[in-house]
Design an enzyme around this catalytic site. Structure first.
Site, PDB file in Angstrom:
ATOM      1  N   ASN A 118      28.497  87.118   8.202  1.00  0.00           N
ATOM      2  CA  ASN A 118      27.184  86.528   8.470  1.00  0.00           C
ATOM      3  C   ASN A 118      26.294  87.651   8.991  1.00  0.00           C
ATOM      4  OD1 ASN A 118      24.976  85.144   9.409  1.00  0.00           O
ATOM      5  ND2 ASN A 118      26.050  84.031  11.030  1.00  0.00           N
ATOM      6  N   LYS A 124      23.215  87.639   9.558  1.00  0.00           N
ATOM      7  CA  LYS A 124      22.108  87.147  10.382  1.00  0.00           C
ATOM      8  C   LYS A 124      20.800  87.820   9.945  1.00  0.00           C
ATOM      9  CE  LYS A 124      25.424  86.083  13.934  1.00  0.00           C
ATOM     10  NZ  LYS A 124      25.720  85.860  15.327  1.00  0.00           N
ATOM     11  N   HIS A 171      24.816  76.647  12.146  1.00  0.00           N
ATOM     12  CA  HIS A 171      25.181  77.753  13.046  1.00  0.00           C
ATOM     13  C   HIS A 171      24.566  77.495  14.426  1.00  0.00           C
ATOM     14  CE1 HIS A 171      25.423  81.734  14.829  1.00  0.00           C
ATOM     15  NE2 HIS A 171      26.373  81.989  13.939  1.00  0.00           N
ATOM     16  N   GLU A 189      23.098  79.363  16.415  1.00  0.00           N
ATOM     17  CA  GLU A 189      21.770  79.960  16.610  1.00  0.00           C
ATOM     18  C   GLU A 189      20.691  79.063  16.000  1.00  0.00           C
ATOM     19  OE1 GLU A 189      22.755  83.830  15.045  1.00  0.00           O
ATOM     20  OE2 GLU A 189      23.998  84.175  16.813  1.00  0.00           O
ATOM     21  N   GLU A 238      33.232  78.031  16.049  1.00  0.00           N
ATOM     22  CA  GLU A 238      32.558  79.153  16.694  1.00  0.00           C
ATOM     23  C   GLU A 238      32.147  78.753  18.109  1.00  0.00           C
ATOM     24  OE1 GLU A 238      30.969  82.137  13.639  1.00  0.00           O
ATOM     25  OE2 GLU A 238      29.369  80.764  14.136  1.00  0.00           O
ATOM     26  N   GLY A 288      28.649  86.930  19.651  1.00  0.00           N
ATOM     27  CA  GLY A 288      27.833  88.095  19.998  1.00  0.00           C
ATOM     28  C   GLY A 288      28.001  88.562  21.431  1.00  0.00           C
ATOM     29  N   SER A 324      32.825  87.119  18.050  1.00  0.00           N
ATOM     30  CA  SER A 324      33.317  88.427  18.501  1.00  0.00           C
ATOM     31  C   SER A 324      34.640  88.840  17.865  1.00  0.00           C
ATOM     32  CB  SER A 324      33.396  88.464  20.037  1.00  0.00           C
ATOM     33  OG  SER A 324      32.115  88.260  20.602  1.00  0.00           O
ATOM     34  N   GLY A 377      30.153  88.106  12.529  1.00  0.00           N
ATOM     35  CA  GLY A 377      28.752  88.493  12.708  1.00  0.00           C
ATOM     36  C   GLY A 377      28.640  90.001  12.847  1.00  0.00           C
ATOM     37  N   GLY A 378      28.548  90.475  14.080  1.00  0.00           N
ATOM     38  CA  GLY A 378      28.314  91.900  14.355  1.00  0.00           C
ATOM     39  C   GLY A 378      29.203  92.849  13.548  1.00  0.00           C
TER      40      GLY A 378
END
Ligand code: PGA
Length: 251
Positions: A11, A13, A96, A98, A168, A174, A213, A234-235
């Site tokens: 993802n 983002k 999600h 967010e 999640e 994150g 994470s 993600g990251g």
């Protein structure tokens, strides 16, 4: 992991310009990857078509990060499932945290998006997860149950069997603080049993991904849990070599 095929989705983002996205997709495409793992890249909207081109002829699939429930119309800033199909998508991330926290999405709006995405023949990656306050209050199961049932409400019974679910925990996204493998496994086992109640035997084949994470150093222990079928990353998906290490950990 049991006999469900592992899936690892990146993802991205709101990261990567078109040229950066093309480059990252090219690096993922050309790397050695284990055969038995489905890999999905979810770039921002402007990069969908260029990334689809970069992935053409490979086994890496394309996903979007959201979709509106209407096919077209006066909905400034939104993108429809039909548009995503033509852009080359197979998957769509929905619900999600967010989107829920920063953009006001609710279980009800997520359910409408689910219906549109399934109706267009796309596979939703439905995200559910509790906040730290909810975890500390002992409300994990209640939240997961409400979000899962909410997203499926009003949909045909076979819908659950056609999605991917992502657990999640909001406190792990994150933050560098991932769920302990056992903690995640407990949530996944609960989600699997709820899916079985909601959708019967079809639900046994639904991949349940862990997100929050995930890094090359914790992926293997998380993916070793019996009900964790891969990850929503993600990251660490923004860097080809970290993402590919995670993909290999799922193999
Ligand atoms: P993270 O994000 O890997 O950066 O924690 C996961 C996600 O939001 O899907």
């Amino acid at each position: 992991m049991q006999d469900r095929k592992p899936l690892v989705a990146g993802n991205w983002k709101m990261n990567k310009t078109v040229s950066e996205a093309r480059e990252l997709a090219g690096a993922v495409r050309s790397a050695e990857r284990p055969d038995g793992v489905c890999v999905v890249l979810c770039p921002p909207f402007p990069a969908l078509v260029p990334v689809a081109d970069a992935l053409r002829g490979s086994k890496v699939a394309l996903g979007a990060q959201n979709a509106h429930w209407e096919r077209s119309g006066a909905f400034t800033g939104e993108v429809s499932a039909a548009m995503l199909v033509e852009a080359g998508c197979r998957y769509v991330i929905l619900g999600h945290s967010e989107r829920r926290r920063l953009f006001g999405e609710t279980d009800e709006s997520v359910a409408r998006r689910m219906a549109a995405v399934l109706g267009a023949g796309l596979v939703p990656i439905l995200c559910v997860g509790e906040t730290l306050v909810e975890r500390e209050a002992g409300r994990v199961r209640e939240v997961l149950d409400r979000q899962t049932r909410g997203a499926l409400s009003g949909l045909p019974v076979d819908s659950a069997g056609r999605m991917v679910l992502a657990y999640e925990p909001v406190w792990a996204i994150g933050t560098g603080r991932h769920a302990e493998p056992q903690q995640a496994q407990e949530a996944h086992a609960f989600l699997r049993s709820r899916l079985a109640d909601l959708a019967g035997p079809d639900a046994a084949g639904v991949p349940i991904l862990y997100g929050g994470s995930v890094t090359p150093s914790n992926a293997r222990d998380l993916f070793a849990q019996p009900d964790i079928d891969g990850g929503l990353i993600g990251g660490a998906s923004l860097d080809a070599s970290a993402f590919l290490d995670i993909v290999r950990a799922a193999g």
